[in-house]
Design an enzyme around this catalytic site. Structure first.
Site, PDB file in Angstrom:
ATOM      1  N   CYS A   1      87.887  20.536  97.337  1.00 30.09           N
ATOM      2  CA  CYS A   1      89.143  20.095  96.536  1.00 30.09           C
ATOM      3  C   CYS A   1      90.399  20.414  97.509  1.00 30.09           C
ATOM      4  O   CYS A   1      90.169  21.549  98.230  1.00 30.09           O
ATOM      5  CB  CYS A   1      89.219  20.908  95.167  1.00 30.09           C
ATOM      6  SG  CYS A   1      90.707  20.816  94.586  1.00 30.09           S
TER       7      CYS A   1
ATOM      8  N   HIS B   1      93.022  21.867  97.179  1.00 32.01           N
ATOM      9  CA  HIS B   1      93.681  23.012  97.494  1.00 32.01           C
ATOM     10  C   HIS B   1      92.855  24.328  97.867  1.00 32.01           C
ATOM     11  O   HIS B   1      93.467  25.203  98.529  1.00 32.01           O
ATOM     12  CB  HIS B   1      94.104  23.410  95.874  1.00 32.01           C
ATOM     13  CG  HIS B   1      94.896  22.649  95.262  1.00 32.01           C
ATOM     14  ND1 HIS B   1      94.934  21.342  95.100  1.00 32.01           N
ATOM     15  CD2 HIS B   1      96.281  23.100  94.597  1.00 32.01           C
ATOM     16  CE1 HIS B   1      95.999  20.779  94.603  1.00 32.01           C
ATOM     17  NE2 HIS B   1      96.817  21.733  94.208  1.00 32.01           N
TER      18      HIS B   1
ATOM     19  N   CYS C   1      92.997  13.134  98.757  1.00 31.56           N
ATOM     20  CA  CYS C   1      92.685  13.885  97.496  1.00 31.56           C
ATOM     21  C   CYS C   1      90.906  13.656  97.421  1.00 31.56           C
ATOM     22  O   CYS C   1      90.387  12.533  97.372  1.00 31.56           O
ATOM     23  CB  CYS C   1      93.224  12.902  96.393  1.00 31.56           C
ATOM     24  SG  CYS C   1      92.886  13.854  94.743  1.00 31.56           S
ATOM     25  N   ASN C   2      90.265  14.956  97.167  1.00 33.84           N
ATOM     26  CA  ASN C   2      88.771  14.650  96.797  1.00 33.84           C
ATOM     27  C   ASN C   2      88.427  13.779  95.628  1.00 33.84           C
ATOM     28  O   ASN C   2      87.549  12.903  95.602  1.00 33.84           O
ATOM     29  CB  ASN C   2      88.338  15.905  96.614  1.00 33.84           C
ATOM     30  CG  ASN C   2      88.019  16.781  98.081  1.00 33.84           C
ATOM     31  OD1 ASN C   2      87.093  16.885  98.441  1.00 33.84           O
ATOM     32  ND2 ASN C   2      89.050  17.320  98.516  1.00 33.84           N
TER      33      ASN C   2
ATOM     34  N   GLU D   1      98.454  26.843  92.950  1.00 37.94           N
ATOM     35  CA  GLU D   1      99.768  26.142  92.621  1.00 37.94           C
ATOM     36  C   GLU D   1     100.977  27.291  92.371  1.00 37.94           C
ATOM     37  O   GLU D   1     102.106  27.121  92.542  1.00 37.94           O
ATOM     38  CB  GLU D   1      99.878  25.019  91.882  1.00 37.94           C
ATOM     39  CG  GLU D   1      99.205  23.728  92.550  1.00 37.94           C
ATOM     40  CD  GLU D   1      99.569  22.646  92.058  1.00 37.94           C
ATOM     41  OE1 GLU D   1     100.507  22.351  91.409  1.00 37.94           O
ATOM     42  OE2 GLU D   1      98.850  21.504  92.443  1.00 37.94           O
TER      43      GLU D   1
ATOM     44  N   ASP E   1      97.760  11.814  98.092  1.00 36.79           N
ATOM     45  CA  ASP E   1      97.044  12.875  97.212  1.00 36.79           C
ATOM     46  C   ASP E   1      97.685  12.928  95.897  1.00 36.79           C
ATOM     47  O   ASP E   1      98.674  12.402  95.837  1.00 36.79           O
ATOM     48  CB  ASP E   1      97.115  14.181  97.923  1.00 36.79           C
ATOM     49  CG  ASP E   1      96.588  15.150  96.767  1.00 36.79           C
ATOM     50  OD1 ASP E   1      95.433  15.180  96.600  1.00 36.79           O
ATOM     51  OD2 ASP E   1      96.928  16.371  96.513  1.00 36.79           O
ATOM     52  N   SER E   2      97.128  13.493  95.006  1.00 34.58           N
ATOM     53  CA  SER E   2      97.655  13.647  93.417  1.00 34.58           C
ATOM     54  C   SER E   2      98.797  14.203  93.473  1.00 34.58           C
ATOM     55  O   SER E   2      99.668  14.487  92.400  1.00 34.58           O
ATOM     56  CB  SER E   2      96.504  14.140  92.649  1.00 34.58           C
ATOM     57  OG  SER E   2      96.168  15.386  93.136  1.00 34.58           O
TER      58      SER E   2
ATOM     59  N   TYR F   1      94.599  14.624  88.920  1.00 32.34           N
ATOM     60  CA  TYR F   1      93.606  13.525  88.884  1.00 32.34           C
ATOM     61  C   TYR F   1      92.182  14.174  88.431  1.00 32.34           C
ATOM     62  O   TYR F   1      91.310  13.346  87.970  1.00 32.34           O
ATOM     63  CB  TYR F   1      93.415  13.042  90.137  1.00 32.34           C
ATOM     64  CG  TYR F   1      94.563  12.060  90.757  1.00 32.34           C
ATOM     65  CD1 TYR F   1      95.535  11.804  89.974  1.00 32.34           C
ATOM     66  CD2 TYR F   1      94.247  11.350  91.951  1.00 32.34           C
ATOM     67  CE1 TYR F   1      96.537  10.982  90.453  1.00 32.34           C
ATOM     68  CE2 TYR F   1      95.382  10.335  92.215  1.00 32.34           C
ATOM     69  CZ  TYR F   1      96.456  10.258  91.526  1.00 32.34           C
ATOM     70  OH  TYR F   1      97.586   9.454  91.848  1.00 32.34           O
ATOM     71  N   GLY F   2      91.766  15.291  88.705  1.00 30.58           N
ATOM     72  CA  GLY F   2      90.760  15.794  88.272  1.00 30.58           C
ATOM     73  C   GLY F   2      90.027  15.852  87.077  1.00 30.58           C
ATOM     74  O   GLY F   2      88.864  16.269  86.885  1.00 30.58           O
TER      75      GLY F   2
END
Ligand code: DGL
Length: 280
Positions: free
Chosen positions: A193, A195, A82-83, A161, A19-20, A51-52
């Site tokens: 996503c 998260h 990661c989406n 986060e 993932d990012s 990354y988004g």
């Protein structure tokens, strides 16, 4: 994936998950719950997150580096947790490598398509994932009669986060983001996503009981288990103590990652190692 290639893979090899940053731990957590015999090597690109908001080219280059890194562990499969990376880079990665690889979008899209009754599906995700139109593409491949409404929610990642999972600020932002989707009468919402499953209860409360929430992390672990079973690659034996069952790597300092990881994974993550991903 040819049979000759799969024969070379070992059942007791780890699964690579990347993932990012920390978000993909929601996917790793589902794999740990649903297929507990599997070993995992997790890489979080904490130096280059998010990354988004990046371009397809950049996310693809980063993802290719990470896949080369995970290859050094002789992983039997790779999960693009990661989406954004799944949306932008999965097609290229499938070309690049000779082991099975899965992303989180297809399992999420499939579950949403099965869940909807009125054919109106909302997707919330990063700007990149929404802009890629990939959730749309996958769902339309299965069912053209479904309408997908995408909404980028860039403020959710920093809020989550910061640990503001249950907080009036997150409530207010969620209300603003979700109102237009609720107003157009969606009955299914993809948490597109990594998260977002962490604020699932906030999202569920605001979206209301008539909306089914789809968690691609959960769906991906189901699909992964089925894929490994089909390929006769499920690990039959529980890894012993000291077998490096779960290993974590990051591209920036590890402390914050470890703290976050321990708040969502109850397996006592003691450490993560920092690697220079640009070397791969
Ligand atoms: N992991 C990303 C995703 O699922 C969210 C964080 C980022 O923007 O890198 O799209």
């Amino acid at each position: 994936m040819s049979q000759t290639k799969t024969k070379l893979l070992r059942k007791d090899a780890p699964i690579g998950v990347f993932d990012s940053g920390v978000g993909g731990l929601t996917v790793a957590r589902e794999i740990m719950r649903q297929i507990p015999n599997e070993k995992i090597v997790y890489f979080g690109d904490t130096a280059r997150v998010p990354y988004g908001s990046k371009s397809k080219e950049t996310v693809t280059r980063f993802s290719e580096q990470i896949v080369r890194f995970l290859h050094t562990f002789q992983v039997k499969t790779i999960v693009v947790a990661c989406n954004t990376a799944s949306a932008y880079a999965l097609d290229q990665l499938e070309h690049d490598i000779d082991i099975p690889i899965i992303g989180v979008l297809k399992p999420g899209a499939k579950a949403a398509m099965e869940a909807t009754e009125n054919g109106r599906i909302g997707v919330i995700a990063t700007e990149a994932t929404i802009g890629s139109g990939m959730y749309n593409k996958y769902i339309k491949e299965w069912n053209r009669d479904v309408t997908i409404y995408g909404k980028a929610c860039p403020l959710f990642v920093p809020l989550i986060e910061e640990g503001l999972w249950e907080d009036p600020v997150t409530d207010e932002i969620a209300r603003r983001y979700l109102t237009e989707l609720i107003d157009i009468d969606i009955d299914t919402l993809i948490l597109g996503c990594t998260h977002y499953p962490l604020i699932r209860s906030t999202l569920g409360r605001i979206a209301g009981d008539q909306v089914t929430l789809v968690n691609p992390a959960y769906e991906t672990a189901i699909e992964l288990r089925e894929m490994l079973a089909d390929m006769d690659l499920l690990n039959d034996e529980e890894p012993g103590l000291g077998s490096n069952r779960y290993q974590f790597y990051v591209s920036d300092k590890a402390e914050k990652f470890v703290r976050f990881a321990n708040s969502i994974i109850k397996y006592g993550i003691l450490s993560a190692k920092t690697v220079n991903i640009e070397d791969y």
